[in-house]
Design an enzyme around this catalytic site. Structure first.
Site, PDB file in Angstrom:
ATOM      1  CB  CYS A   1     -46.042 -70.083 -74.700  1.00 11.30           C
ATOM      2  SG  CYS A   1     -45.440 -71.429 -75.711  1.00 11.30           S
TER       3      CYS A   1
ATOM      4  NE  ARG B   1     -45.768 -68.391 -68.577  1.00  2.00           N
ATOM      5  CZ  ARG B   1     -46.917 -68.859 -68.136  1.00  2.00           C
ATOM      6  NH1 ARG B   1     -47.382 -68.455 -67.004  1.00  2.00           N
ATOM      7  NH2 ARG B   1     -47.597 -69.735 -68.838  1.00  2.00           N
TER       8      ARG B   1
ATOM      9  CD1 TRP C   1     -39.519 -73.523 -73.116  1.00  2.00           C
ATOM     10  CD2 TRP C   1     -41.116 -75.084 -73.225  1.00  2.00           C
ATOM     11  NE1 TRP C   1     -39.050 -74.650 -72.500  1.00  2.00           N
ATOM     12  CE2 TRP C   1     -40.000 -75.624 -72.537  1.00  2.00           C
ATOM     13  CE3 TRP C   1     -42.229 -75.896 -73.405  1.00  2.00           C
ATOM     14  CZ2 TRP C   1     -39.969 -76.916 -72.049  1.00  2.00           C
ATOM     15  CZ3 TRP C   1     -42.207 -77.189 -72.909  1.00  2.00           C
ATOM     16  CH2 TRP C   1     -41.084 -77.685 -72.229  1.00  2.00           C
TER      17      TRP C   1
ATOM     18  CG  ASN D   1     -49.308 -69.188 -74.139  1.00  2.00           C
ATOM     19  OD1 ASN D   1     -48.558 -68.835 -75.049  1.00  2.00           O
ATOM     20  ND2 ASN D   1     -49.282 -68.649 -72.929  1.00  2.00           N
ATOM     21  N   GLY D   2     -50.466 -73.242 -75.701  1.00  2.00           N
ATOM     22  CA  GLY D   2     -51.194 -74.507 -75.679  1.00  2.00           C
ATOM     23  C   GLY D   2     -50.837 -75.348 -76.894  1.00  2.00           C
TER      24      GLY D   2
ATOM     25  CD  GLU E   1     -37.334 -81.229 -54.467  1.00  2.00           C
ATOM     26  OE1 GLU E   1     -37.828 -82.019 -55.275  1.00  2.00           O
ATOM     27  OE2 GLU E   1     -37.322 -80.003 -54.651  1.00  2.00           O
TER      28      GLU E   1
ATOM     29  CE  LYS F   1     -35.363 -78.240 -56.916  1.00  2.00           C
ATOM     30  NZ  LYS F   1     -36.768 -78.216 -56.616  1.00  2.00           N
TER      31      LYS F   1
ATOM     32  CD  GLU G   1     -35.216 -78.035 -61.183  1.00  2.00           C
ATOM     33  OE1 GLU G   1     -35.577 -77.987 -60.006  1.00  2.00           O
ATOM     34  OE2 GLU G   1     -36.012 -77.909 -62.135  1.00  2.00           O
TER      35      GLU G   1
ATOM     36  CG  HIS H   1     -31.040-105.109 -54.358  1.00  2.00           C
ATOM     37  ND1 HIS H   1     -31.148-106.471 -54.229  1.00  2.00           N
ATOM     38  CD2 HIS H   1     -31.210-104.598 -53.113  1.00  2.00           C
ATOM     39  CE1 HIS H   1     -31.405-106.783 -52.963  1.00  2.00           C
ATOM     40  NE2 HIS H   1     -31.437-105.643 -52.262  1.00  2.00           N
TER      41      HIS H   1
ATOM     42  CE  LYS I   1     -41.781 -71.565 -60.510  1.00  2.00           C
ATOM     43  NZ  LYS I   1     -41.002 -72.449 -59.622  1.00  2.00           N
TER      44      LYS I   1
END
Ligand code: M6R
Length: 602
Positions: free
Chosen positions: A2, A27, A74, A100-101, A477, A481, A484, A500, A597
């Site tokens: 948000c 964001r 969001w 926000n929160g 990593e 990448k 996402e 395994h 973000k």
């Protein structure tokens, strides 16, 4: 995540709110809205979707006024929809709130308010706030907000406007970022600095529990009991231009290409050409026998590389933990341990919670972060800034490689303190680190080859990454990448683990990307690659040391460098691979679906 923007001043607020919210788009959000006092009422316009949708609504149904608050949401409580979007109003439609929160006790507060006759129309936790403020309102908005927040559990950055007091915005924060922007013709609140950078560089960085009253020509701060707070104006150093694309198609590509410069920025003042090393006065007491490195996502992967560097060069045992797990585990923290949190944004909820938990338990907390003035930076005992510059794309690139540089510097500094390895070995790593910007740049020569590889795998449903040792971390990593931003299912495996279980996934045509930068164990990886080849896999090697590369379908050569430092240049072509796969598929590179973000809620 948000975003909040608010304005009060001589100018019309609507365009300022929209522009501010647009600069927070990176964001991530799913709906947007504004509330503006139009001279007689609080007019709210809000809708699910991008800010462009809100702009269309405002064309059909314009509003104007010199005081307003805006929000990009969001979704956490309730689906993305107009009714769940912010700003939220009280029942009388004369108090508007952006938040926000998360209000953790919203169910109990809702019940309390319902018993007093209040009704609710959204599924959000936020809607209790304007009604609670209304409940406590007795002709003083600030006091009503103070009383209301005493009842709130959870995290919040809140901006409030009220029809009865159209000369002010009241705002407050707890565990969610909020700043104040100061200009000659009005004042702003915002959840993040880029929202106000086009207007001002003079800001107040609010701390938890600080209430601010913005008028068109004044800003006053106080605590929950009304005691005044004096604060210094903070001058933002980075420019609005630094948060623009500068000719690149996307922020992610720009940020990938900024890595050589970002690496230089991280090293500047810390390691000079005479190999003098200084770590911004950060000290590790010899009493520390174990370091917990705690982070989320990409920053966690940086921590895994950091552990290897610190253990190899300094012999200090490290444990790397996901912040979301660490905070609810029972870590063996005592006066022989220290905690090092890593966070690009410095606002990640889980990481911040760990920082606070560790401090409460009496541990020294070290932080590696990119954002000056962030909550992590302000609350840690020792802060090391990466100085990568603003990272806008959701997929982290330059923040990651500069976190690696930070870890190498920490490891070298600890190595000098612990004297586990020779000074020659330390100096050798230092010399190579000083050339890391050039090594990183050299990868860009491979762009055409990387684009061609991206075309080849863009149509795949699954891509697997293999590596051993540090190359396994590069694989993790790279896999994060790719998934996402391209939405291709992808996993990383330590190549020794193949037999395994994971090898059962390999069939004719399965794409397997292996990473190999350590000659000491390259023959082991070769054997694993042969195993998947024998089962029909299409293999791609990213390598600086595989000798029998002829066996591979495709090979991308990585720069030659000490294996301890290799994760840094090795990840860059893999970031580029993810980028070009994403663009080949036509997806939104900088704002991938479902991601934010800065993850300021847990
Ligand atoms: O701001 P932080 O470094 O604390 O963020 C942690 C993760 O959310 C972040 O690294 C995330 O995994 C990135 N989107 C990965 O590219």
């Amino acid at each position: 995540m948000c975003g909040i923007v608010g304005y009060i001043g001589a100018r019309d607020s609507v365009e300022l709110l929209l522009k501010g919210l647009e600069s927070l788009e990176y964001r991530g959000y799913d709906s947007a809205g504004i509330a503006v006092f139009d001279g007689s009422d609080i007019a709210v316009r809000k809708e699910k979707g991008r800010l462009a949708v809100l702009r269309e609504i405002l064309k059909d149904s314009p509003v104007s006024g010199n005081i307003g608050i805006g929000h990009t949401r969001w979704a956490t409580h309730g689906v993305p929809s107009a009714k769940n979007s912010h700003p939220h109003l009280n029942n009388k439609n004369d108090i508007a709130v952006v938040h926000n929160g998360i209000i953790e006790n919203h169910e109990a507060l809702k019940k309390f308010l319902q018993e007093k006759g209040y009704t609710f129309i959204s599924e959000t936790d936020t809607e209790v706030i304007p009604n609670l403020i209304d409940y406590y309102y007795e002709g003083d908005l600030l006091k009503a907000v103070q009383k209301a927040t005493k009842k709130l559990d959870g995290s919040y950055a809140i901006g409030v406007v009220a029809k009865a007091e159209p000369d002010k915005i009241v705002a407050v924060r707890k565990d969610s970022p909020l700043i104040v922007g100061l200009t000659d013709d009005g004042n702003f609140i915002a959840s993040d600095i880029p929202a106000i950078l086009a207007e001002t560089r003079d800001v107040y960085l609010l701390n938890d529990g600080e209430f601010v009253t913005l008028k068109k020509d004044s800003v006053t701060l106080c605590d929950v009991d009304g005691n005044p707070i004096n604060k210094e104006v903070y001058k933002v150093q980075f420019s609005a231009q630094a948060s623009q694309k500068e000719g690149y198609d996307h922020f992610m590509l720009k940020e990938i290409h900024e890595q050589p410069q970002a690496i230089r920025n991280t090293l500047r003042g810390r390691l000079d050409k005479d190999l003098n090393l200084s770590l911004d006065n950060i000290k590790f007491s010899d009493d520390i026998k174990k370091l917990y490195i705690v982070a989320c996502g990409t920053a966690y992967h940086a921590g895994l590389v950091g552990k290897k560097a610190i253990e190899t060069l300094a012999g200090l045992p490290c444990e790397v933990c996901l912040a979301s797990e660490f905070r609810y585990g029972e870590p063996l923290i005592d006066d022989t341990t220290a905690v090092l949190v890593v966070s690009q944004s410095g606002e990640t909820a889980d990481t911040l919670a760990v920082l606070r938990m560790a401090k409460k338990l009496g541990n020294k907390v070290y932080a590696i972060t990119n954002v000056v003035g962030s909550s992590v930076a302000r609350e840690a005992d020792y802060v090391f800034y990466t100085y990568a510059g603003p990272e806008i794309a959701v997929a982290s690139t330059k923040a990651y490689t500069t976190q690696l540089v930070a870890f190498y510097l920490f490891a070298l500094s600890l190595a000098e303190q612990k004297k586990k390895v020779s000074q020659t070995q330390i100096d050798d790593i230092k010399n190579q680190l000083l050339k890391m910007d050039e090594v990183a740049s050299s990868v860009f020569d491979k762009t055409e080859q990387i684009k061609a590889l991206a075309e080849k795998i863009a149509g795949e449903h699954d891509v697997y990454f293999l590596g051993r040792g540090l190359d396994y971390i590069v694989a993790m990593e790279a896999s994060l990448k790719l998934k996402e931003i391209s939405y291709i299912h992808s996993d990383a495996y330590a190549s020794g683990e193949l037999k395994h279980g994971p090898i059962a996934l390999i069939e004719d045509g399965t794409v397997v990307i292996s990473i190999c930068t350590n000659p000491d164990i390259s023959n082991k990886l070769s054997s694993n690659v042969k195993e998947v080849l024998a089962r029909g896999a299409k293999t791609i090697g990213f390598t600086s040391c595989l000798s029998d590369t002829a066996a591979y379908g495709d090979v991308l050569e990585l720069p030659q460098i000490d294996p301890l430092l290799a994760p840094l240049p090795a990840i860059i072509p893999l970031q580029m691979l993810a980028y070009y796969v994403c663009t080949a598929k036509g997806f939104d590179v900088d704002k991938p679906r479902n991601l934010a973000k800065s993850v300021t809620v847990e």
